[in-house]
Motif scaffolding. Structure first.
Motif, mmCIF file in Angstrom:
data_model
loop_
_atom_site.group_PDB
_atom_site.id
_atom_site.type_symbol
_atom_site.label_atom_id
_atom_site.label_comp_id
_atom_site.label_asym_id
_atom_site.label_seq_id
_atom_site.Cartn_x
_atom_site.Cartn_y
_atom_site.Cartn_z
ATOM 1 N N LEU A 78 7.571 -24.520 14.805
ATOM 2 C CA LEU A 78 8.788 -23.922 14.270
ATOM 3 C C LEU A 78 8.745 -22.442 14.650
ATOM 4 O O LEU A 78 7.811 -21.735 14.280
ATOM 5 N N VAL A 79 9.738 -22.004 15.425
ATOM 6 C CA VAL A 79 9.848 -20.600 15.841
ATOM 7 C C VAL A 79 11.062 -20.006 15.151
ATOM 8 O O VAL A 79 12.167 -20.545 15.248
ATOM 9 N N ASN A 80 10.851 -18.895 14.444
ATOM 10 C CA ASN A 80 11.936 -18.235 13.720
ATOM 11 C C ASN A 80 12.002 -16.769 14.138
ATOM 12 O O ASN A 80 11.022 -16.040 14.001
ATOM 13 N N PHE A 81 13.151 -16.355 14.656
ATOM 14 C CA PHE A 81 13.405 -14.950 14.983
ATOM 15 C C PHE A 81 14.156 -14.324 13.815
ATOM 16 O O PHE A 81 15.185 -14.860 13.387
ATOM 17 N N TRP A 82 13.666 -13.202 13.308
ATOM 18 C CA TRP A 82 14.239 -12.616 12.102
ATOM 19 C C TRP A 82 13.985 -11.108 12.050
ATOM 20 O O TRP A 82 13.260 -10.565 12.877
ATOM 21 N N ALA A 83 14.569 -10.456 11.035
ATOM 22 C CA ALA A 83 14.342 -9.032 10.770
ATOM 23 C C ALA A 83 14.559 -8.752 9.291
ATOM 24 O O ALA A 83 15.319 -9.455 8.623
ATOM 25 N N THR A 84 13.911 -7.725 8.797
ATOM 26 C CA THR A 84 14.030 -7.381 7.377
ATOM 27 C C THR A 84 15.406 -6.835 7.023
ATOM 28 O O THR A 84 15.823 -6.896 5.874
ATOM 29 N N LYS A 147 20.402 -14.132 21.074
ATOM 30 C CA LYS A 147 20.880 -12.777 20.808
ATOM 31 C C LYS A 147 21.229 -12.586 19.333
ATOM 32 O O LYS A 147 21.654 -11.521 18.931
ATOM 33 N N TYR A 148 21.061 -13.640 18.528
ATOM 34 C CA TYR A 148 21.470 -13.601 17.130
ATOM 35 C C TYR A 148 20.287 -13.815 16.200
ATOM 36 O O TYR A 148 19.345 -14.534 16.527
ATOM 37 N N LEU A 149 20.367 -13.191 15.029
ATOM 38 C CA LEU A 149 19.349 -13.365 13.991
ATOM 39 C C LEU A 149 20.003 -13.918 12.745
ATOM 40 O O LEU A 149 21.119 -13.528 12.431
ATOM 41 N N PRO A 150 19.339 -14.769 12.024
ATOM 42 C CA PRO A 150 18.128 -15.486 12.427
ATOM 43 C C PRO A 150 18.467 -16.626 13.377
ATOM 44 O O PRO A 150 19.567 -17.178 13.337
ATOM 45 N N THR A 151 17.520 -16.959 14.213
ATOM 46 C CA THR A 151 17.596 -18.156 15.046
ATOM 47 C C THR A 151 16.265 -18.878 14.896
ATOM 48 O O THR A 151 15.211 -18.248 14.973
ATOM 49 N N THR A 152 16.342 -20.174 14.689
ATOM 50 C CA THR A 152 15.140 -20.976 14.488
ATOM 51 C C THR A 152 15.179 -22.202 15.382
ATOM 52 O O THR A 152 16.220 -22.838 15.520
ATOM 53 N N TYR A 153 14.038 -22.492 15.971
ATOM 54 C CA TYR A 153 13.871 -23.670 16.815
ATOM 55 C C TYR A 153 12.753 -24.529 16.239
ATOM 56 O O TYR A 153 11.732 -23.999 15.796
ATOM 57 N N VAL A 154 12.951 -25.843 16.278
ATOM 58 C CA VAL A 154 11.881 -26.775 15.932
ATOM 59 C C VAL A 154 11.622 -27.588 17.194
ATOM 60 O O VAL A 154 12.537 -28.213 17.745
ATOM 61 N N ILE A 155 10.376 -27.553 17.635
ATOM 62 C CA ILE A 155 9.980 -28.148 18.903
ATOM 63 C C ILE A 155 8.980 -29.271 18.625
ATOM 64 O O ILE A 155 8.021 -29.073 17.867
ATOM 65 N N ASP A 156 9.193 -30.431 19.243
ATOM 66 C CA ASP A 156 8.277 -31.543 18.998
ATOM 67 C C ASP A 156 7.058 -31.460 19.920
ATOM 68 O O ASP A 156 6.928 -30.541 20.743
#
Length: 186
Positions: A78-84, A147-156
């Motif tokens: 699970l990859v999550n791109f985020w910011a406070t 280019k957007y936050l948050p963006t999350t990917y789930v990879i098998d």
């Protein structure tokens, strides 16, 4: 000069808008609204699922330890791109923490922050979050570029991106857990 009800209503409306957009109270309101509107992310239909073949991505943990994304190839990730400073990001963090708490032994969680280290550390400490946070040392693989936050990917385990979600989501949901369980047993 007498103020009419309409003028008073307009002044109150402008004050509320100013509070929401220009004060810390507004940030909390945005986080709250994002939590209310969050829904469970759905698995992509098979025709929209993409195969990740490029795992060439270097990250660095908040402790300075290097992390090579290639080392987790073949695992559920699970990859999550985020910011406070991002209200939708902050809104989904409690759900992601719960998911991390229950699945961190089986799923690789990669939280990639777009922020200053001190702000990230303060945020994690203030909210008692213990998930691993990284900063990018090299650019992410093209399929994980957003280019957007948050963006999350789930990879098998085969590298197929099964979930690609932009915006706040209800990650600690039975559907998400069922998907992770299914992916882990494949």
């Amino acid at each position: 000069m007498r103020i009419t009800k309409k003028q008073l209503a307009n002044a109150i409306f402008i004050a509320v808008i100013a509070i929401v957009f220009f004060t810390p109270v507004g940030f909390s309101v945005k986080v709250f609204v994002n939590r209310l509107l969050s829904v469970s992310p759905k698995e992509l239909v098979v025709s929209d699922q993409l195969q990740l073949t490029d795992y060439n991505w270097k990250l660095v943990g908040l402790n300075g330890e290097l992390f090579d994304f290639d080392t987790v190839k073949g695992q559920v990730i699970l990859v999550n791109f985020w910011a406070t400073w991002c209200p939708p990001c902050v809104a989904e963090m409690p759900e992601l923490q719960k998911l991390y708490t229950d699945y961190n032994q089986d799923v690789v969680f990669v939280f990639v922050a777009q922020d200053e280290v001190t702000k990230i550390e303060d945020f994690l400490n203030n909210n008692e979050y213990d998930f691993p946070v990284f900063l990018e040392k090299t650019h992410s693989p093209d399929l994980l570029d957003s280019k957007y936050l948050p963006t999350t990917y789930v990879i098998d385990k085969k590298g197929v991106i099964r979930v690609s979600k932009t915006g706040a989501a209800a990650w600690n949901d039975n559907d998400v857990r069922a998907l992770l369980d299914a992916m882990l047993s494949e």
